[in-house]
Design a protein around this motif. Sequence first.
Motif, mmCIF file in Angstrom:
data_model
loop_
_atom_site.group_PDB
_atom_site.id
_atom_site.type_symbol
_atom_site.label_atom_id
_atom_site.label_comp_id
_atom_site.label_asym_id
_atom_site.label_seq_id
_atom_site.Cartn_x
_atom_site.Cartn_y
_atom_site.Cartn_z
ATOM 1 N N GLN A 151 0.814 -1.213 0.000
ATOM 2 C CA GLN A 151 0.000 0.000 0.000
ATOM 3 C C GLN A 151 0.849 1.265 0.000
ATOM 4 O O GLN A 151 0.364 2.353 -0.300
ATOM 5 C CB GLN A 151 -0.973 0.031 1.186
ATOM 6 C CG GLN A 151 -0.340 0.183 2.556
ATOM 7 C CD GLN A 151 -0.119 -1.134 3.243
ATOM 8 O OE1 GLN A 151 0.373 -2.083 2.644
ATOM 9 N NE2 GLN A 151 -0.474 -1.215 4.506
ATOM 10 N N TRP A 178 -3.708 -2.949 4.992
ATOM 11 C CA TRP A 178 -4.811 -2.404 5.774
ATOM 12 C C TRP A 178 -6.086 -2.398 4.950
ATOM 13 O O TRP A 178 -6.043 -2.257 3.729
ATOM 14 C CB TRP A 178 -4.498 -0.978 6.228
ATOM 15 C CG TRP A 178 -3.412 -0.848 7.241
ATOM 16 C CD1 TRP A 178 -2.201 -0.229 7.066
ATOM 17 C CD2 TRP A 178 -3.419 -1.321 8.591
ATOM 18 N NE1 TRP A 178 -1.459 -0.313 8.213
ATOM 19 C CE2 TRP A 178 -2.181 -0.970 9.172
ATOM 20 C CE3 TRP A 178 -4.357 -2.016 9.363
ATOM 21 C CZ2 TRP A 178 -1.855 -1.289 10.488
ATOM 22 C CZ3 TRP A 178 -4.033 -2.336 10.682
ATOM 23 C CH2 TRP A 178 -2.791 -1.976 11.229
ATOM 24 N N ASP A 180 -10.500 -1.213 5.135
ATOM 25 C CA ASP A 180 -11.332 -0.017 5.077
ATOM 26 C C ASP A 180 -10.936 0.969 6.182
ATOM 27 O O ASP A 180 -10.837 0.603 7.357
ATOM 28 C CB ASP A 180 -12.800 -0.433 5.246
ATOM 29 C CG ASP A 180 -13.779 0.709 5.047
ATOM 30 O OD1 ASP A 180 -13.371 1.875 5.108
ATOM 31 O OD2 ASP A 180 -14.977 0.422 4.833
ATOM 32 N N GLU A 181 -10.745 2.226 5.802
ATOM 33 C CA GLU A 181 -10.340 3.256 6.763
ATOM 34 C C GLU A 181 -11.313 3.358 7.941
ATOM 35 O O GLU A 181 -10.903 3.569 9.084
ATOM 36 C CB GLU A 181 -10.233 4.604 6.056
ATOM 37 C CG GLU A 181 -9.756 5.731 6.943
ATOM 38 C CD GLU A 181 -9.422 6.983 6.162
ATOM 39 O OE1 GLU A 181 -8.960 7.958 6.793
ATOM 40 O OE2 GLU A 181 -9.617 6.999 4.926
ATOM 41 N N SER A 188 -6.439 6.106 11.213
ATOM 42 C CA SER A 188 -6.828 7.332 10.531
ATOM 43 C C SER A 188 -6.639 8.547 11.443
ATOM 44 O O SER A 188 -6.171 9.605 11.013
ATOM 45 C CB SER A 188 -8.289 7.225 10.081
ATOM 46 O OG SER A 188 -8.689 8.382 9.385
ATOM 47 N N ASP A 233 -0.825 5.057 0.166
ATOM 48 C CA ASP A 233 -1.568 5.485 1.344
ATOM 49 C C ASP A 233 -1.848 4.264 2.212
ATOM 50 O O ASP A 233 -1.943 3.143 1.697
ATOM 51 C CB ASP A 233 -2.889 6.150 0.944
ATOM 52 C CG ASP A 233 -3.632 6.720 2.136
ATOM 53 O OD1 ASP A 233 -3.211 7.790 2.624
ATOM 54 O OD2 ASP A 233 -4.610 6.110 2.596
ATOM 55 N N CYS A 234 -1.984 4.475 3.511
ATOM 56 C CA CYS A 234 -2.331 3.368 4.415
ATOM 57 C C CYS A 234 -3.536 2.599 3.906
ATOM 58 O O CYS A 234 -3.581 1.371 3.976
ATOM 59 C CB CYS A 234 -2.676 3.905 5.801
ATOM 60 S SG CYS A 234 -1.329 4.656 6.699
ATOM 61 N N PHE A 235 -4.512 3.345 3.394
ATOM 62 C CA PHE A 235 -5.785 2.736 3.017
ATOM 63 C C PHE A 235 -5.961 2.640 1.501
ATOM 64 O O PHE A 235 -7.072 2.705 1.001
ATOM 65 C CB PHE A 235 -6.932 3.524 3.658
ATOM 66 C CG PHE A 235 -6.803 3.633 5.147
ATOM 67 C CD1 PHE A 235 -6.940 2.510 5.943
ATOM 68 C CD2 PHE A 235 -6.509 4.839 5.749
ATOM 69 C CE1 PHE A 235 -6.797 2.589 7.322
ATOM 70 C CE2 PHE A 235 -6.374 4.934 7.121
ATOM 71 C CZ PHE A 235 -6.515 3.809 7.911
ATOM 72 N N ARG A 236 -4.863 2.465 0.822
ATOM 73 C CA ARG A 236 -4.898 2.288 -0.632
ATOM 74 C C ARG A 236 -5.834 1.147 -1.019
ATOM 75 O O ARG A 236 -6.519 1.199 -2.033
ATOM 76 C CB ARG A 236 -3.475 1.988 -1.116
ATOM 77 C CG ARG A 236 -3.321 1.830 -2.620
ATOM 78 C CD ARG A 236 -1.890 1.407 -2.933
ATOM 79 N NE ARG A 236 -1.345 2.100 -4.095
ATOM 80 C CZ ARG A 236 -0.042 2.251 -4.335
ATOM 81 N NH1 ARG A 236 0.835 1.767 -3.478
ATOM 82 N NH2 ARG A 236 0.369 2.897 -5.410
ATOM 83 N N GLY A 238 -8.466 -0.121 0.799
ATOM 84 C CA GLY A 238 -9.685 -0.197 1.574
ATOM 85 C C GLY A 238 -10.727 -1.052 0.873
ATOM 86 O O GLY A 238 -11.566 -1.689 1.492
ATOM 87 N N THR A 259 -11.176 -10.400 3.456
ATOM 88 C CA THR A 259 -11.245 -9.288 4.396
ATOM 89 C C THR A 259 -11.378 -9.837 5.805
ATOM 90 O O THR A 259 -12.258 -10.649 6.082
ATOM 91 C CB THR A 259 -12.445 -8.376 4.072
ATOM 92 O OG1 THR A 259 -12.291 -7.867 2.733
ATOM 93 C CG2 THR A 259 -12.516 -7.203 5.037
#
Length: 329
Positions: A151, A178, A180-181, A188, A233-236, A238, A259
């Motif tokens: 990510q 990671w 979903d944000e 977040s 991004d951390c949540f690329r 999600g 998931t």
Amino acid sequence: MSEKGSTTEKRGREEEEKDPLKDTTAEWNAIGPKYNKYIADVMAQGSTLVYDKMLAYIEELKQDKLDSPIQILDVGCGPGEPSLTLCRKLGEKVYCTGVDLVQPMVEEAKRRQKENSITNAEFHQKSDADLDGMADWENKFGIVNSSLVVQYVPHAVTTLKRFRRVLKPGGKVVLLVWGDEDKVPWLSLGKSSWALTAPDGTPRDPAPDRAAKKQKVLEAKGTEEEDPDDTPDCFRYGSAEKLKKHLERAGFGDVQVHTEDLKLEFPNFDALWGFFNPAGFGPEGWAPHVKKVLLKSISSLLGQEELDETKPLTLPAQVQVGLGTKPQA
């Protein structure tokens, strides 16, 4: 200096300035020594998900007689997990090679390897880009594992193609990223605490910083398979569908994305704070302002007026586990 030489030097500087990996390496070299103290134990809690998937793949590859022992490449190995756990539990059935672009991480992995007398592993300082030049690693590995790495890379599909290149036909990739944000609210909040707080403690607008970072990444080279507006991004990932799409674009077959919701345990608030600030980034005096913002945000998240900083924290998390197979030649 000739005009040609000057032009070449200028172009080299421009390419260097556009290289997102340069900034990433500098940041992680700074935080590497403290990462091992604050973050490794927390991340090990999610490694069980990867470990279970890898065990299943190891049994499958043994039946296919793809390798003996099973050669495993751990990209972004950090302080050596899950490689060292696999080596310790499975012994001569596996041989793990860990690579990380951060030298302090590699040194910690080697220290832990020696401490546990593990002989079926090795660790090297390399980035995923270095895999392009490793001719002797092409078609070598039965499994490529990478946890919480893809990510953050500048161009995800390019990185995944590198993973496929070093796999044997029929080899497996196992990714942990990671999810979903909204399912990892504390992560977040940690990001926004830095973004919304100026060095003097006053609120600030993070939009210019985000725009500049995004532009820098977009200017760097990628492949035609990359999403034009996709940035690290951390949540690329999600969206599980996005991870699935990237694995398929990189040429993997039998792609699955699972998931998983889980709980992460932090011994106290300082351990959580260390997750976000292991090296004290920013000008002197900035971090305490951010810490106060984060403490207030986490207190609100947990429905408390003021969090007891000494007590353990249990926080929700969600990850995506991506799986794929390199097609037979």
